[in-house]
Enzyme design. Structure first.
Site: not given
Ligand code: HXC
Length: 511
Positions: A171, A406-407
């Site tokens: 993201g 040019g290069a």
């Molecule tokens: C809160 C989150 C989280 C999130 C993961 N966790 N992403 N908690 N907010 N965005 C938590 C999970 O609930 C879990 O908690 C722990 O972190 C580990 O995640 P898992 O899914 O168990 O681990 P894994 O299987 O290794 O997968 C990791 C991952 C996946 C690929 C990162 O968690 C994922 O896809 N998360 C969402 C990613 C995403 O879409 N983020 C938003 C992106 S947009 P527990 O308590 O069970 O351990 C963004 C906007 C930024 O970031 C904007 C800036 C301008």
């Protein structure tokens, strides 16, 4: 509470912070070949130099019941320490705590480090491993990201900023690393993308794996987002240390010099054989680079991307230089969109951080074709021209063979401010190559024999460095064997160079 109890309490709180998300989560991380934030920091920094800041900061959110879980440090370890005895600031996202996600408090910790780094004039290294914005904190998390981006931009060109991607980075979170100077990735265990495979499947119906979309191979070969790739975390962090040895701590300093044991006047007769007699035959420019720099020690940047141009750091006479070189062994060393962008960004980094530029030229021109023209080679090629022209650091150029069209102008020519321009006797400095020139001058009016003669006449007149030398566009024609000594002398001569462009808010590089 007596004194002993107070100390015990203090130890317990520290222990709790250091355990992050707990033993189970740490084991899961280790099982996946990843390390905890603290393990990474210890590996990165000189032993025993880490000072942690804000170890006990916790989040302040309440939605979705998150207030029931508070872990001291809140998913990011921040502080300062040393690399090769020099101060650096570091933040490391702790995946064991809420997936290393960014909360308001978490962002505040990172911004604090960024601000201190600028104030003290030291690099910032971010070890990224995060699920992105912490969903439970909503817009507060987005605000936190924006605060980090803002500091990234304000720090750009003031202190070096380095990002290592050691897990997921998805993201908008990718934009902080993207704003930093160098991105390191780890093969197979790190991923960067703006939208993940599932969103892509829904929107464009493309099937792509996480690895294909945003793995280290993709970003070091296709997108050019990553500058360095390590085989594992340990190697990646060692590469970060190595990069730091070539660059200064801030824009007011020179890069650290090292004792040079490789003789500065070393003559290398094997260099005389590298450029082939046949101008259409490729050769490996890296052979020249390795033989002219100190101890053949070259830290190549973006090695697998746009291979028709080579960029990287080396030392000459113990001092850091940035090398930009056309690579005749790949696409004949032509300039295209990707190579222009790759080299332009590197030139600007070196200029921002007082690292002299050594440019080796063997370029047949810009790559022709609709792909290039439709893709905007005009504006992208202009980036490299702009970057070289704007750079005020010492600029030393050596034309080994072709410098066409040019290069020729673009590749740090005398006309855009190079301080010393050398050429080998094999150099060919002309508007274009002999065959192309004769085709245009005589169209199809010549017999084969006449054409061969015309090509030979053109080659005699233009395919050499003497015309350019007679006009002062080349300062000196040198034997290849003397390249190292000559370039080091030019670097010494220019080391106190004083040059600045006219004051302005900022230029308008063609983006
Ligand atoms: C809160 C989150 C989280 C999130 C993961 N966790 N992403 N908690 N907010 N965005 C938590 C999970 O609930 C879990 O908690 C722990 O972190 C580990 O995640 P898992 O899914 O168990 O681990 P894994 O299987 O290794 O997968 C990791 C991952 C996946 C690929 C990162 O968690 C994922 O896809 N998360 C969402 C990613 C995403 O879409 N983020 C938003 C992106 S947009 P527990 O308590 O069970 O351990 C963004 C906007 C930024 O970031 C904007 C800036 C301008």
């Amino acid at each position: 509470m007596d004194l002993k109890a107070k100390f015990t309490q203090f130890e317990q709180i520290n222990l709790e912070a250091e355990l992050g998300g707990g033993v189970e989560k740490i084991e899961k991380l280790h099982h996946a070949g990843r390390k905890t934030a603290r393990e990474r920091i210890n590996q990165l920094l000189d032993r025993g130099t880490f000072n942690e800041i804000d170890k006990l900061v916790t989040h302040r959110a309440t939605d979705f019941g998150i207030d029931k879980t508070k872990i001291p440090g809140d998913g990011v370890v921040t502080g300062y320490g040393k690399i090769h005895g020099r101060l650096v600031y570091v933040f490391a996202q702790d995946f064991t705590v809420f997936g290393g996600t960014l909360s308001r408090s978490n962002a505040d910790k990172i911004v604090k480090i960024q601000e201190m780094a600028v104030k003290m004039g030291a690099p910032v290294i971010g070890l990224n491993d995060s699920g992105g914005a912490r969903i439970q904190e909503g817009v507060q998390s987005l605000a936190g990201y924006a605060d980090i981006f803002f500091q990234n931009v304000l720090s750009s060109g003031v202190v070096p900023q380095i990002s290592a991607i050691l897990g997921p980075c998805a993201g908008g979170a990718v934009y902080s690393p993207a704003l930093t100077d160098f991105i390191f990735m780890v093969d197979k265990s790190s991923h960067m993308f703006v939208t993940g495979p599932e969103v892509i499947k829904t929107v464009t119906h493309e099937d792509v794996t996480k690895e294909e979309l945003g793995g280290a191979v993709t970003h070091s070969t296709k997108s050019g987002v990553a500058h360095f790739t390590g085989a594992n975390e340990e190697q990646t962090l060692m590469m970060v240390r190595e990069l730091l040895s070539f660059i200064p701590s801030n824009n007011m300093e020179d890069a650290p010099a090292q004792v040079c044991t490789d003789p500065v006047n070393r003559i290398d007769t094997s260099l005389n054989e590298v450029v082939p007699v046949d101008p259409n035959k490729p050769y490996d420019m890296k052979e020249i680079i390795h033989r002219i720099i100190d101890d053949e020690h070259f830290l190549e940047v973006q090695e697998q991307y746009a291979k028709n141009i080579i960029i990287g750091f080396a030392r000459m006479g113990g001092k850091s230089v940035g090398i930009v070189a056309n690579q005749p062994a790949h696409l004949a060393g032509v300039l295209d969109i990707n190579s222009s962008i790759k080299a332009a960004r590197f030139v600007r980094f070196c200029d921002a951080f007082n690292i002299p530029l050594v440019t080796l030229v063997d370029v047949p021109g810009f790559l022709p074709g609709t792909n290039q023209e439709f893709g905007g080679i005009i504006k992208h090629g202009a980036k490299l021209l702009y970057a070289f022209a704007e750079a005020t650091v010492p600029k030393i150029t050596l034309i080994t063979r072709k410098a066409y069209g040019g290069a020729y102008d673009v590749m740090s020519s005398k006309h855009i401010g190079a301080d010393v321009n050398y050429a080998f006797p094999t150099a060919e400095i002309a508007v274009m190559g002999p065959e192309g020139a004769i085709n245009i001058l005589h169209r199809n009016k010549l017999s084969d024999e006449e054409k061969a003669q015309a090509v030979q006449d053109y080659r005699d007149a233009f395919a050499n460095p003497y015309k350019a030398a007679s006009l002062g566009y080349v300062d000196e024609i040198i034997l290849p064997q003397n390249s190292r000594a000559k370039i080091i002398q030019a670097l010494e001569m220019t080391q106190n160079k004083r040059k600045s462009n006219l004051p302005r808010k900022h230029g308008n590089i063609p983006l």
